[in-house]
Write a protein that holds these residues in place. Structure first.
Motif, PDB file in Angstrom:
ATOM      1  N   ALA A 159       5.116 -51.855 106.367  1.00 14.83           N
ATOM      2  CA  ALA A 159       5.008 -52.538 105.076  1.00 14.83           C
ATOM      3  C   ALA A 159       3.596 -53.098 104.929  1.00 14.83           C
ATOM      4  N   ASP A 161       0.995 -55.285 102.352  1.00 17.03           N
ATOM      5  CA  ASP A 161       0.710 -56.054 101.141  1.00 17.03           C
ATOM      6  C   ASP A 161      -0.744 -56.511 101.104  1.00 17.03           C
ATOM      7  N   VAL A 186       4.192 -48.294 103.145  1.00 20.90           N
ATOM      8  CA  VAL A 186       4.833 -48.626 101.879  1.00 20.90           C
ATOM      9  C   VAL A 186       4.294 -49.930 101.303  1.00 20.90           C
ATOM     10  N   SER A 187       4.027 -49.876 100.006  1.00 18.86           N
ATOM     11  CA  SER A 187       3.641 -51.064  99.253  1.00 18.86           C
ATOM     12  C   SER A 187       4.620 -51.207  98.099  1.00 18.86           C
ATOM     13  N   VAL A 188       5.049 -52.431  97.850  1.00 18.67           N
ATOM     14  CA  VAL A 188       6.022 -52.689  96.794  1.00 18.67           C
ATOM     15  C   VAL A 188       5.314 -53.325  95.609  1.00 18.67           C
ATOM     16  N   VAL A 218       6.436 -48.248  95.919  1.00 23.70           N
ATOM     17  CA  VAL A 218       7.785 -48.354  95.365  1.00 23.70           C
ATOM     18  C   VAL A 218       7.826 -49.494  94.356  1.00 23.70           C
ATOM     19  N   ARG A 220       9.119 -52.604  92.335  1.00 19.29           N
ATOM     20  CA  ARG A 220      10.021 -53.666  92.770  1.00 19.29           C
ATOM     21  C   ARG A 220      11.226 -53.792  91.848  1.00 19.29           C
ATOM     22  N   ILE A 225      11.803 -57.802  97.538  1.00 17.17           N
ATOM     23  CA  ILE A 225      10.914 -56.953  98.327  1.00 17.17           C
ATOM     24  C   ILE A 225      11.598 -56.525  99.619  1.00 17.17           C
ATOM     25  N   VAL A 228      13.938 -53.668  98.965  1.00 17.81           N
ATOM     26  CA  VAL A 228      13.194 -52.425  98.746  1.00 17.81           C
ATOM     27  C   VAL A 228      12.728 -51.841 100.079  1.00 17.81           C
ATOM     28  N   LEU A 229      12.177 -52.680 100.939  1.00 18.92           N
ATOM     29  CA  LEU A 229      11.684 -52.202 102.233  1.00 18.92           C
ATOM     30  C   LEU A 229      12.810 -51.600 103.071  1.00 18.92           C
ATOM     31  N   THR A 259      10.730 -62.574 101.854  1.00 22.88           N
ATOM     32  CA  THR A 259      10.802 -61.256 102.476  1.00 22.88           C
ATOM     33  C   THR A 259      11.103 -61.343 103.958  1.00 22.88           C
TER      34      THR A 259
END
Length: 275
Positions: A159, A161, A186-188, A218, A220, A225, A228-229, A259
């Motif tokens: 993940a 950010d 992955v970035s939300v 992805v 949100r 978050i 989603v992760l 999160t």
């Protein structure tokens, strides 16, 4: 970061048993030393009766608590399936469950700890993963009560950010990521060019370590978050989620949710966190 010295917290709880099983797999995979740790505070019985107990009763309670710790040590070796020796060790530390483990953790490469499953009967023996991640200065791998079939497979989700905790987690997990054939970055949030450029820089950095990462952004929407992760982890059938811990303050997350708390409390795969 090379993994050559593993610490695993063991209290006899279900989650801690899973943590020990995973620790053995990692010990063998990375040819590492492994130390089981029991940190403990006085039991509720001891604390309640202390002002009123005679010396004889105090001695009886103390002996019973020592017997319990001895039984936990024996159970640790049974769950691990290995005897103490050159690469298998055991350590106990009294005082405060969390702070004792934090201090021990600082001389190890990684700490494995089960999702919190303390009860009234054992909460003086069960450390809180969030506290260890926040204050130990070491990467913490939080293990669910049931190890999934995908654990330690060749897939991972990182993940990202852009925060310092995410950067620390990525660095701490390099040895783990290097063993994976599929790493999803992955970035939300918004899938704009700036976000994609940041993920591509992460991928370029990992490539210098021989790690191939694929970027995925992805939206949100209305989901958290953390949700989603965990959905991304499930979609890719990844065996581990790697993320920064407490980019917001722990107080903020405890009050409003966040999160970190959501991920470590509900993940069905191990979650590696760094702060």
């Amino acid at each position: 970061m090379a993994i050559k010295n593993i610490l695993v917290a063991f209290s006899g709880s279900e989650s801690s048993r899973s943590a020990v099983k995973l620790a053995r797999q990692m010990m063998e995979k990375y040819d590492a030393h492994l130390t089981g740790a029991l940190t403990y505070a006085p039991s509720e019985v001891s604390t309640t009766l202390k002002p009123y107990a005679s010396a004889e009763l105090t001695a009886v309670i103390s002996a019973a608590e020592q017997d319990r710790r001895t039984a936990i040590h024996t159970e640790f070796l049974s769950v691990l399936g290995l005897p103490e020796g050159e690469k298998v060790h055991w350590i106990e530390a009294g005082g405060d469950v969390d702070y004792s483990l934090m201090e021990l953790a600082r001389t190890y490469d990684i700490v494995l700890i089960g999702q919190y499953d303390g009860t009234r009967e054992n909460r003086n023996l069960v450390p809180h993963p969030d506290m260890i991640a926040l204050h130990s200065g070491r990467p913490v791998l939080v293990v669910p009560p049931e190890l999934p079939d995908t654990v330690l497979n060749d897939k991972a989700v990182l993940a990202w950010d852009g925060g310092k905790s995410a950067a620390r987690a990525m660095s701490d997990a390099l040895d783990i990521l290097a063993s994976k054939s599929e790493v999803t970055l992955v970035s939300v949030g918004d899938g704009n060019a700036e976000t994609l450029a940041k993920l591509n820089r992460v991928a370029a950095h990992l490539k210098t370590h021989g790690i191939v990462g694929e970027a995925e952004i992805v939206p949100r929407t209305k989901r958290s978050i953390a949700k989603v992760l965990l959905e991304v982890v499930e979609k890719h059938q990844a065996g581990i989620l790697i993320m920064g811990a407490y980019e917001h303050s722990k107080f903020f997350e405890d009050i409003w949710g966040g999160t970190t708390n959501s991920a470590i409390n509900s993940a069905k795969v191990p979650v590696l966190m760094s702060h």
